[in-house]
Design a protein around this motif. Structure first.
Motif, mmCIF file in Angstrom:
data_model
loop_
_atom_site.group_PDB
_atom_site.id
_atom_site.type_symbol
_atom_site.label_atom_id
_atom_site.label_comp_id
_atom_site.label_asym_id
_atom_site.label_seq_id
_atom_site.Cartn_x
_atom_site.Cartn_y
_atom_site.Cartn_z
ATOM 1 N N CYS A 102 0.921 -1.160 -0.077
ATOM 2 C CA CYS A 102 0.047 0.090 -0.013
ATOM 3 C C CYS A 102 0.705 1.100 0.120
ATOM 4 O O CYS A 102 0.164 2.345 -0.328
ATOM 5 N N GLU A 157 -0.658 -4.298 6.652
ATOM 6 C CA GLU A 157 -2.132 -5.080 7.032
ATOM 7 C C GLU A 157 -1.998 -6.557 6.692
ATOM 8 O O GLU A 157 -2.468 -7.466 7.178
ATOM 9 N N THR A 158 -1.396 -6.842 5.337
ATOM 10 C CA THR A 158 -1.411 -7.993 4.874
ATOM 11 C C THR A 158 -0.545 -9.025 5.243
ATOM 12 O O THR A 158 -1.133 -10.329 5.568
ATOM 13 N N CYS A 185 -2.185 2.616 5.147
ATOM 14 C CA CYS A 185 -2.582 1.311 5.469
ATOM 15 C C CYS A 185 -2.870 1.106 6.812
ATOM 16 O O CYS A 185 -2.270 1.671 7.820
ATOM 17 N N ASP A 186 -4.096 0.760 6.937
ATOM 18 C CA ASP A 186 -5.169 0.685 8.149
ATOM 19 C C ASP A 186 -4.575 1.260 9.655
ATOM 20 O O ASP A 186 -4.597 2.364 9.820
ATOM 21 N N VAL A 237 -3.813 2.377 -1.005
ATOM 22 C CA VAL A 237 -4.430 1.457 0.150
ATOM 23 C C VAL A 237 -5.695 0.752 -0.646
ATOM 24 O O VAL A 237 -5.914 1.215 -1.751
ATOM 25 N N CYS A 238 -6.443 -0.034 0.154
ATOM 26 C CA CYS A 238 -7.638 -0.779 -0.275
ATOM 27 C C CYS A 238 -8.462 0.345 -0.804
ATOM 28 O O CYS A 238 -8.739 1.264 -0.120
ATOM 29 N N ALA A 265 -8.352 1.541 5.924
ATOM 30 C CA ALA A 265 -7.591 2.474 5.333
ATOM 31 C C ALA A 265 -8.204 3.886 4.962
ATOM 32 O O ALA A 265 -8.224 4.938 5.495
HETATM 33 FE FE1 FES Z 1 -3.176 -1.820 3.317
HETATM 34 FE FE2 FES Z 1 -5.734 -2.822 3.002
HETATM 35 S S1 FES Z 1 -3.792 -3.936 2.954
HETATM 36 S S2 FES Z 1 -4.880 -0.885 3.233
#
Ligand code: FES
Length: 573
Positions: free
Chosen positions: A55, A87-88, A123-124, A195-196, A202
């Protein structure tokens, strides 16, 4: 206005003693002349780039864009790498490290000659982690959001991060798509840095950072690869230099009213349930106490206007083209506290004035909202005495009033081992219960709350069930998932006492979650409970487990909450 002699960095460099000699000579070692740094504010660019953070792939270049702006405005930029909290890849969940990032940011800024900070995240957990650290340090700071990635695509369909990943892996389990098709989806779902691009944690948190006044106007909605993004980054670099002289610190910006704006925005966006935990923790860093009741009251009067997945149809790229966050907030102006001050130096009202909606399918009007109110609700009852959370906007409406027998999993490993067992006694109307997934129990409160549907139920065509846990759920996920049950089972919450076959009733209309077992029986079960097991016996994991507060209190560490002022370090050598 502050003068250069008033800045923190002045104490490091001005003078002819050994200590100043050492500081000046070491900057010269790096090739800087006095003309580069003397008499200039030092701007720390806190960069959460890493090779394992997809991200934030573009952050190496974006840091250069920020530096360009800082230099043009007469500042001296220095880049400070910080934990990426990807996050991943981080397990059990980057949530366990949010507080560690906040400590890292606070101490990076405090221990070094930094006058102002540019915080690069998205990212989150990076957003609340960076902001919590900056709030505790309380020097001028501006947040540069990573921006969402481009839409995903497969077989003529638009794909959304997380949401479609969950949907299609469930379809693979149900046998409706092949392994080859799943791999094609894997190839098409994440097409660029950023990001997502659903309204996951996020994009919720970057939007709330902007609503709180901590990013430049419009910053949160710009896709990561759009050329407006580096322009926003260099504008942020230019702006932070002025903020240092204006002494515009988080404590001058954040108030009860600005947090109320963030709660309203979160509900209007159909934002991630995680935002509730993060906002409580962020407010705690400046001495404000947000309660779950406040979230529910705000939710009850706030229409959901963003038609973004997982609660709606579109994605963040569409949201940007439709006018972005400024346009959405402008639709809500009668609900917001428009006098709140922002890093731009303007009020929130001035920032959003005149912002137009260009596509009212994506950003709905007050007359035609996605949900009239209550996108996320707070429930309580004998199963969650201190509250729990349900994002009803992303759940099957037929499940919002529901009564069914519990199917209990003692922990995630137990769930994994038995979920798809053909002998599991489960029906579509069962209520799946997961224990030991909370802040202390997991530990780290991973996003396990959207439990997969058992295979034999999937084969009946069922795609949603009532699920209850003390864990969280990804902001990109969906379903009738009751989350953040407090107190958690590991801390002796009543969730620990649920057994297979107990009847559980969800009454969303009256905000109730009830375990239909009498108190005497529950007391007997409590006496028979084994002592909870501690997973981490040393190090940060132990520090976390021993100190983390429950979900309704924000999962922060009490010793990091707002308190007496922390002095700057002594500079003697
Ligand atoms: Fe980074 Fe969703 S994995 S914002």
């Amino acid at each position: 206005m502050k003068k250069i002699e008033d800045l923190r960095s002045y104490r490091w460099f001005h003078g002819t003693e050994l200590v100043e000699f050492r500081h000046n000579s070491r900057l010269k070692q790096m090739g800087y002349s006095k003309a580069d740094f003397a008499g200039k504010p030092i701007i720390g660019i806190v960069n959460t780039w890493s090779d394992l953070s997809p991200c934030h792939q573009h952050f190496r270049q974006r840091a250069e864009d920020v530096k360009r702006g800082v230099l043009q405005a007469g500042g001296f930029p220095v880049e400070l790498p910080a934990m990426a909290l990807t996050e991943t890849y981080m397990k059990p969940s980057p949530m366990i490290y949010r507080n560690l990032l906040s400590m890292e940011v606070e101490e990076l800024l405090r221990s070094q000659p930094i006058d102002g900070a540019v915080l690069m995240g998205g990212c989150d957990k990076t957003t609340p982690g960076l902001l919590m650290g900056a709030f505790s340090m309380d020097i001028p700071a501006i947040f540069v959001p990573a921006g969402p990635m481009l839409r995903g695509a497969w077989g003529g369909k638009i794909l959304g991060s997380g949401t479609d990943q969950i949907k299609y892996t469930e379809e693979r389990r149900a046998g409706t798509i092949t392994d080859e098709e799943l791999e094609e989806i894997e190839n098409g779902i994440a097409r660029s840095p950023g990001v997502c691009m659903t309204m996951g944690t996020a994009s919720t948190m970057t939007s709330l950072a902007e609503t709180l006044g901590l990013s430049l106007p419009g910053a949160a909605s710009i896709p990561a690869v759009d050329s407006n993004h580096p322009r926003m980054a260099s504008d942020s670099g230019r702006r932070i230099v002025d903020m240092v002289f204006e002494d515009l610190k988080p404590s001058s910006i954040l108030t009860e009213k600005s947090f109320e704006n963030a709660m309203i925005a979160s509900m209007a966006l159909g934002g991630s349930t995680n935002a509730i935990i993060h906002l409580i923790a962020m407010a705690g860093r400046i001495g404000l106490k947000l309660t779950l009741d406040q979230f529910d009251a705000i939710s009850s009067r706030t229409p959901m206007l963003a038609n973004i997945r997982p609660s709606g149809e579109y994605l963040m790229e569409d949201f940007y083209y439709a006018g972005g966050l400024k346009a959405l907030l402008n639709q809500l102006d009668e609900l917001l506290n428009l006098d709140a001050i922002c890093v731009s130096g303007m009020t929130l009202g001035e920032q959003i004035k005149g912002a137009k909606v260009f596509d009212d399918k994506v950003i709905r009007s007050l007359d035609n909202p996605v949900e009239k109110a209550g996108s996320t609700v707070i429930l309580s009852g004998n199963l969650a005495p201190n509250g729990c959370v349900l994002k009803q906007a992303a759940a099957d409406k037929n499940l919002l009033q529901h009564k069914g027998p519990a199917v209990v999993f003692e922990n995630y490993a137990d769930m994994k081992a038995r979920l798809d067992d053909e002998d599991l006694e489960v029906r579509a109307e069962s209520v799946l219960v997961l224990k030991s997934a909370g802040p202390k129990g997991a530990p780290g409160m991973p996003e396990w709350g959207s439990l997969p549907i058992p295979k034999k139920i999937l084969r009946q065509g069922v795609r949603d069930m009532v699920r209850i846990s003390d864990s969280r759920m990804s902001g990109t996920a969906f379903g009738a998932c009751i989350l953040h049950v407090s107190p958690e089972s590991h801390a002796g919450g009543p969730l620990a006492l649920v057994q297979n076959g107990d009847i559980i009733e969800l009454d969303t209309a009256n905000r109730k979650l009830t375990l239909h077992v009498d108190d005497e029986e529950l007391e007997k079960r409590r006496e028979a409970l084994p002592p909870p097991e501690v997973y981490y016996k040393r190090g940060y994991g132990l520090l976390y487990s021993e100190n983390v507060t429950q979900a309704d209190q924000g999962c922060d560490f009490p010793f990091l909450a707002h308190g007496p002022n922390t002095p700057d370090p002594r500079i003697y050598g």
